[in-house]
Write an enzyme that holds these catalytic residues in place. Structure first.
Site, mmCIF file in Angstrom:
data_model
loop_
_atom_site.group_PDB
_atom_site.id
_atom_site.type_symbol
_atom_site.label_atom_id
_atom_site.label_comp_id
_atom_site.label_asym_id
_atom_site.label_seq_id
_atom_site.Cartn_x
_atom_site.Cartn_y
_atom_site.Cartn_z
ATOM 1 N N ASP A 127 0.953 -17.464 -4.591
ATOM 2 C CA ASP A 127 1.637 -16.403 -5.336
ATOM 3 C C ASP A 127 0.644 -15.701 -6.251
ATOM 4 O O ASP A 127 0.722 -15.801 -7.476
ATOM 5 C CB ASP A 127 2.818 -16.989 -6.125
ATOM 6 C CG ASP A 127 3.600 -15.875 -6.836
ATOM 7 O OD1 ASP A 127 3.436 -14.698 -6.466
ATOM 8 O OD2 ASP A 127 4.380 -16.203 -7.760
ATOM 9 N N ASP A 133 0.846 -1.206 0.000
ATOM 10 C CA ASP A 133 0.000 0.000 0.000
ATOM 11 C C ASP A 133 0.878 1.251 0.000
ATOM 12 O O ASP A 133 2.092 1.173 0.142
ATOM 13 C CB ASP A 133 -0.969 -0.017 1.192
ATOM 14 C CG ASP A 133 -0.246 0.041 2.538
ATOM 15 O OD1 ASP A 133 0.799 -0.626 2.669
ATOM 16 O OD2 ASP A 133 -0.707 0.745 3.453
ATOM 17 N N GLU A 135 1.958 -10.203 0.432
ATOM 18 C CA GLU A 135 2.303 -8.784 0.361
ATOM 19 C C GLU A 135 3.802 -8.646 0.659
ATOM 20 O O GLU A 135 4.465 -9.624 1.031
ATOM 21 C CB GLU A 135 1.470 -7.965 1.377
ATOM 22 C CG GLU A 135 1.630 -6.458 1.190
ATOM 23 C CD GLU A 135 0.533 -5.616 1.882
ATOM 24 O OE1 GLU A 135 -0.440 -6.179 2.399
ATOM 25 O OE2 GLU A 135 0.686 -4.379 1.873
ATOM 26 N N HIS A 192 1.380 -8.902 -3.634
ATOM 27 C CA HIS A 192 0.368 -7.859 -3.389
ATOM 28 C C HIS A 192 1.137 -6.555 -3.208
ATOM 29 O O HIS A 192 1.486 -6.148 -2.101
ATOM 30 C CB HIS A 192 -0.445 -8.194 -2.127
ATOM 31 C CG HIS A 192 -1.553 -7.218 -1.853
ATOM 32 N ND1 HIS A 192 -2.803 -7.338 -2.395
ATOM 33 C CD2 HIS A 192 -1.603 -6.091 -1.087
ATOM 34 C CE1 HIS A 192 -3.579 -6.347 -1.984
ATOM 35 N NE2 HIS A 192 -2.861 -5.567 -1.183
HETATM 36 O O1 9MR Z 1 -4.056 -3.560 0.072
HETATM 37 C C1 9MR Z 1 -4.231 -3.611 1.463
HETATM 38 C C2 9MR Z 1 -2.984 -4.160 2.118
HETATM 39 O O2 9MR Z 1 -1.895 -3.323 1.874
HETATM 40 C C3 9MR Z 1 -3.207 -4.401 3.590
HETATM 41 O O3 9MR Z 1 -2.134 -5.103 4.154
HETATM 42 C C4 9MR Z 1 -4.480 -5.201 3.815
HETATM 43 C C5 9MR Z 1 -4.796 -5.381 5.285
HETATM 44 O O4 9MR Z 1 -4.967 -4.173 5.931
HETATM 45 O O5 9MR Z 1 -5.564 -4.590 3.181
HETATM 46 C C6 9MR Z 1 -5.406 -4.467 1.788
HETATM 47 O O6 9MR Z 1 -6.518 -3.862 1.255
HETATM 48 C C7 9MR Z 1 -7.639 -4.685 1.104
HETATM 49 C C8 9MR Z 1 -8.683 -4.332 2.135
HETATM 50 O O7 9MR Z 1 -8.244 -4.509 3.458
HETATM 51 C C9 9MR Z 1 -9.950 -5.127 1.890
HETATM 52 N N1 9MR Z 1 -10.411 -4.957 0.531
HETATM 53 C C10 9MR Z 1 -9.410 -5.337 -0.473
HETATM 54 C C11 9MR Z 1 -8.195 -4.491 -0.311
HETATM 55 C C12 9MR Z 1 -7.169 -4.741 -1.402
HETATM 56 O O8 9MR Z 1 -6.985 -6.086 -1.688
HETATM 57 O O1 9MR Z 2 2.165 -6.789 9.342
HETATM 58 C C1 9MR Z 2 0.871 -6.504 9.838
HETATM 59 C C2 9MR Z 2 0.302 -7.749 10.474
HETATM 60 O O2 9MR Z 2 1.074 -8.128 11.592
HETATM 61 C C3 9MR Z 2 -1.132 -7.520 10.873
HETATM 62 O O3 9MR Z 2 -1.672 -8.730 11.335
HETATM 63 C C4 9MR Z 2 -1.907 -7.010 9.665
HETATM 64 C C5 9MR Z 2 -3.365 -6.738 9.952
HETATM 65 O O4 9MR Z 2 -3.518 -5.668 10.836
HETATM 66 O O5 9MR Z 2 -1.330 -5.827 9.174
HETATM 67 C C6 9MR Z 2 -0.019 -6.001 8.727
HETATM 68 O O6 9MR Z 2 0.474 -4.764 8.318
HETATM 69 C C7 9MR Z 2 -0.022 -4.208 7.105
HETATM 70 C C8 9MR Z 2 -0.403 -2.783 7.416
HETATM 71 O O7 9MR Z 2 -1.489 -2.746 8.287
HETATM 72 C C9 9MR Z 2 -0.703 -1.985 6.161
HETATM 73 N N1 9MR Z 2 0.350 -2.078 5.213
HETATM 74 C C10 9MR Z 2 0.665 -3.443 4.844
HETATM 75 C C11 9MR Z 2 1.084 -4.226 6.057
HETATM 76 C C12 9MR Z 2 1.532 -5.632 5.687
HETATM 77 O O8 9MR Z 2 0.491 -6.433 5.265
#
Ligand code: 9MR
Ligand code: 9MR
Length: 587
Positions: free
Chosen positions: A553, A183, A562, A508
Site C-alpha cells: 500500500d 494516470d 494503482e 498510485h
Molecule cells: O504512472 C504510470 C502508471 O499509470 C502506469 O500504469 C505505469 C505503467 O505503464 O507507469 C507509471 O509511470 C511510471 C513509469 O512507467 C516509469 N517511471 C515511473 C512512472 C511513475 O511511477
Molecule cells: O492493466 C494493464 C496491465 O494489464 C498491463 O500489464 C500494464 C502494462 O502494460 O498496463 C496496465 O494498464 C495501465 C495502462 O497502461 C496505463 N494506465 C494505467 C493502467 C493500469 O495500471
C-alpha cells in the site's frame, strides 16, 4: 496494601483484556459485513493456538454466538495458514466483533440488509472522481473537490494518426471522459471493456439502478445516475471516431506520463494517436450496446441512440477494411515524433473484439450480416474478460437478449449458456482448494496486474450463471469474491478506498498523491497482489513476494496499487448485482 494489590492487578487485567479483545488484523473478513441469511465466513491467519470463537455485540459486549474454529488449512499461494470461522447460522442484525481468545478481536462488522451498499454506491461514484475536463464541486465531491483538469478542447492529430482530411497537427476537440487510472490519459481499448461492463450492469438490473442515487451533478435529471455516469464517458468516446472514415483513435494522451500532480496542472500537448482495429471494434460494441439501452430515453436524449448506432456501424465498416491494424507503440515510435510513452493497451489478437462487436450489433439490430462472426466466436473457449480479451462480454449480451433475437443462432446461444454454467460450477468446485474458500485463487495466475478485477469478473460470471438458472448458490459463491475484495484475503486489506476498517490508503493515483488530503479519493479499487512486481525496479520494495501477498500500500506501486476504470467497473457490477439480488434470493 489494598492500593498496591489493585495497582498490580491493572496490568494483568489489561493484558487479559488485550489478548481477548484487542483488535487484530489476523482476522480476515468482509469489513462491511454480512446479510442476515447469507453465508458468513471469516479466516484467522497465523499459527497461534486457539480453538473457540465468539461473536460479541459491539455495544453490549453480549456473546450472541460461539463455536469452534475449523482445522488448519495451508494456502497454495503463500506460506499463510488459515482457520475458518463459520457463523452462517447467526442471523441477528446488529454490529458485532468476532473474538478469538488468544488472538484478539476483529474489526466491527454489520449483520443486516444492504450491507454492501456502501461499496456499491462508492465504487460507482468513483467514476465521477475520474471525470476529465470538468470541475468537481464541493457539493458532490466533498473534500476532494478540485478544478477541472485537461480541457482536451485542442487535441492534436499525432503523425501516426494523420489522414488526408486530418493531417498531422490538425486540432480536434476530445473533451470529457474518465481518466483511465492513476494516470491522466484516456484509452479507447480500456474504455471499451469498462463501458461494456457498466452497460451490462444496467441491462441486467435496470429497475435497481433506476432508483440508485450517487449525488452527481446530473442526479436531478430524469436518467438514472448510473447511466448519467456512463454517458459522461460515452460522449467522449464519440469524439474519438474520425467522422471521415469511421476509424477510432487508440487514445487521447500526453506524449509522456504527467508527474504526481493534480489534474490539469501540466499543460503538455495532448494527442490522438493511430487508429486501431481493437479500439474501433471495442468502440463499435459499446456504441451498439448504448444505442440499445438509450433507446428508452427519446425525450431526454433526442437522437443519441440513433447516432450511436450509426457510429457503431461506421466503426464496424472501418474494421472490415482494416482488419489487422495493431497498436504497436514501439513501431510507431520508430517512425514518428513526438515519441509516445504512455500506456499501450497493445492488443494483438482481434477475434474476441470481432465477436463482441458483432454480438452487440446483432443484439441491437438483429441484422444477419453479423451472424458469421458470432458463430465463429461461440466456438472459442470463454474466459473471464480482461482488457485484452472481451469475448465474454459478447456471450453475456447474447444470452441476456436471447429472446429478442432471430431464432437462427438459438441453439448455439443456449449452449453458450450451458458453458457459462459449467465454468461457474468449476469455480465453485475449485473453491475448496483455496485456504480462504473464495472463488478468487483458482490458480496462481489469478494474481496478476489488476488481479482484483479478476476476482470481480469471476463474480460477474457467477451472477450470469444465477441469471440463467435462478440457483441461489451462484450468488453465494459470487459473494465469496466480494468478500475477498473487501477484506477476506491474505493481505487483510479492503481493496476499495474509503471503505472498511483497513483499506488502501496510498494508491498510485495522481490526484490522491497530490491533493494534500490524507484520505485517498474514495470508491477506487486497487489492482491488488501481483507477483509480477513490475515496479520493483523503481523505488518500491514489496515486503512479501508470494502470489497472494505481493502487494504494497504505497503510491510508488503502480503494479500492485494503482486504480483503473476497467477494474472499478466489475466491482461496480458485482457489488450492485448482489445488493440488487439480496431480497430475491432471501438474504
Ligand atoms: O504512472 C504510470 C502508471 O499509470 C502506469 O500504469 C505505469 C505503467 O505503464 O507507469 C507509471 O509511470 C511510471 C513509469 O512507467 C516509469 N517511471 C515511473 C512512472 C511513475 O511511477
Ligand atoms: O492493466 C494493464 C496491465 O494489464 C498491463 O500489464 C500494464 C502494462 O502494460 O498496463 C496496465 O494498464 C495501465 C495502462 O497502461 C496505463 N494506465 C494505467 C493502467 C493500469 O495500471
Amino acid at each position: 496494601m489494598k492500593f498496591r494489590i489493585s495497582f498490580l492487578f491493572i496490568p494483568l487485567i489489561l493484558m487479559i483484556w488485550t489478548t481477548l479483545y484487542a483488535q487484530t488484523d489476523l482476522i480476515k473478513l468482509n469489513q462491511l459485513g454480512f446479510y442476515n441469511k447469507a453465508p458468513k465466513f471469516a479466516f484467522i491467519t497465523g499459527t497461534l493456538p486457539a480453538s473457540q470463537f465468539y461473536i460479541v455485540s459491539k455495544l453490549g459486549k453480549d456473546t450472541v454466538f460461539r463455536s469452534t474454529l475449523g482445522p488448519v488449512s495451508k494456502s497454495a499461494y503463500s506460506e499463510t495458514q488459515t482457520r475458518m470461522v463459520d457463523f452462517s447460522t447467526l442471523q441477528q442484525s446488529g454490529i458485532f466483533v468476532l473474538v478469538v481468545p488468544g488472538i484478539g478481536s476483529s474489526y466491527p462488522f454489520t449483520i443486516g440488509k444492504n450491507v454492501n451498499q456502501h461499496a456499491a454506491i462508492a465504487t460507482l461514484k468513483g467514476f465521477y472522481y475520474q471525470r476529465v475536463s470538468m470541475p468537481l464541486d464541493l457539493q458532490y465531491a466533498g473534500k476532494w473537490n478540485r478544478p477541472a483538469g485537461h480541457p482536451d478542447t485542442r487535441v492534436l492529430i499525432h503523425p501516426s494518426a494523420a489522414s488526408a482530411q486530418r493531417p498531422a497537427g490538425t486540432v480536434i476537440a476530445s473533451p470529457g471522459g474518465w481518466y483511465d487510472a492513476g494516470d491522466y490519459n484516456k484509452y479507447i481499448v480500456n474504455s471499451g471493456i469498462t463501458m461494456g461492463t457498466l452497460l451490462s450492469a444496467y441491462e441486467d438490473f435496470p429497475h435497481y439502478f433506476d432508483t440508485l442515487k450517487t449525488n452527481i451533478p446530473e442526479s436531478g435529471n430524469r436518467l438514472p445516475d448510473q447511466l448519467d455516469e456512463v454517458l459522461y464517458n460515452l460522449r467522449w468516446m464519440l469524439t474519438m471516431q474520425d467522422p471521415n472514415d469511421g476509424g477510432v483513435y487508440n487514445k487521447c494522451t500526453n506524449a509522456a506520463f504527467d508527474g504526481m500532480v493534480m489534474p490539469g496542472v501540466t499543460k503538455a500537448p495532448r494527442f490522438v494517436v493511430q487508429k486501431g482495429t481493437a479500439a474501433t471494434l471495442g468502440f463499435a460494441a459499446v456504441a451498439a450496446q448504448a444505442a440499445r439501452i438509450l433507446k428508452k430515453y427519446p425525450t431526454e436524449l433526442p437522437g443519441l441512440s440513433d447516432s450511436c448506432l450509426k457510429a457503431s456501424t461506421m466503426a464496424w465498416e472501418w474494421a472490415l477494411k482494416n482488419p489487422n491494424m495493431e497498436y504497436n507503440q514501439t513501431l510507431i515510435n520508430s517512425k514518428y515524433k513526438p515519441q509516445i510513452s504512455t500506456g499501450g493497451y497493445g492488443d494483438k489478437a482481434f477475434s474476441d473484439e470481432w465477436f463482441w462487436a458483432a454480438s452487440e450489433l446483432y443484439c441491437s439490430t438483429g441484422d444477419k450480416r453479423y451472424e458469421t462472426n458470432i458463430k465463429d466466436g461461440l466456438q472459442k473457449r470463454i474466459t473471464v474478460p480482461s482488457w485484452a480479451n472481451v469475448s465474454a462480454l459478447g456471450w453475456y449480451s447474447l444470452l441476456r437478449n436471447k429472446t429478442a433475437l432471430p431464432p437462427l443462432l438459438k441453439e448455439q446461444i443456449d449452449s453458450a449458456g450451458l458453458e457459462i454454467i459449467r465454468i461457474a460450477d468449476k469455480f465453485i468446485e475449485n473453491e475448496r482448494l483455496n485456504a480462504f474458500k473464495t472463488v478468487m485463487g483458482q490458480s496462481a495466475r489469478d494474481f496478476n496486474w489488476g488481479g482484483n478485477s479478476v476476482a470481480a469478473n469471476q463474480g460477474i460470471l457467477l451472477i450470469n450463471a444465477y441469471l440463467l438458472t435462478h440457483n441461489k448458490k451462484y450468488v453465494d459463491h459470487a459473494l465469496t469474491n466480494l468478500d475477498y475484495i473487501l477484506g477476506r484475503n491474505a493481505t487483510g486489506y479492503c481493496f476499495v478506498t474509503g471503505i472498511g476498517s483497513k483499506s488502501v490508503k496510498h494508491p498510485h493515483h495522481r490526484q490522491s498523491v497530490a491533493d494534500k488530503i490524507a484520505d485517498p479519493v474514495p470508491g477506487l479499487m486497487s489492482g491488488g497482489p501481483n507477483p509480477g512486481m513490475q515496479d520493483v525496479k523503481t523505488v518500491c520494495t514489496y515486503p512479501e513476494k508470494a502470489p497472494e501477498l505481493a502487494y504494497i500500500d504505497r503510491d510508488c506501486s503502480y503494479a500492485s496499487n494503482e486504480i483503473a476504470i476497467n477494474w472499478n467497473a466489475p466491482i461496480v457490477y458485482l457489488s450492485n448485482a448482489i445488493e440488487a439480488l439480496q431480497s430475491e434470493i432471501g438474504y
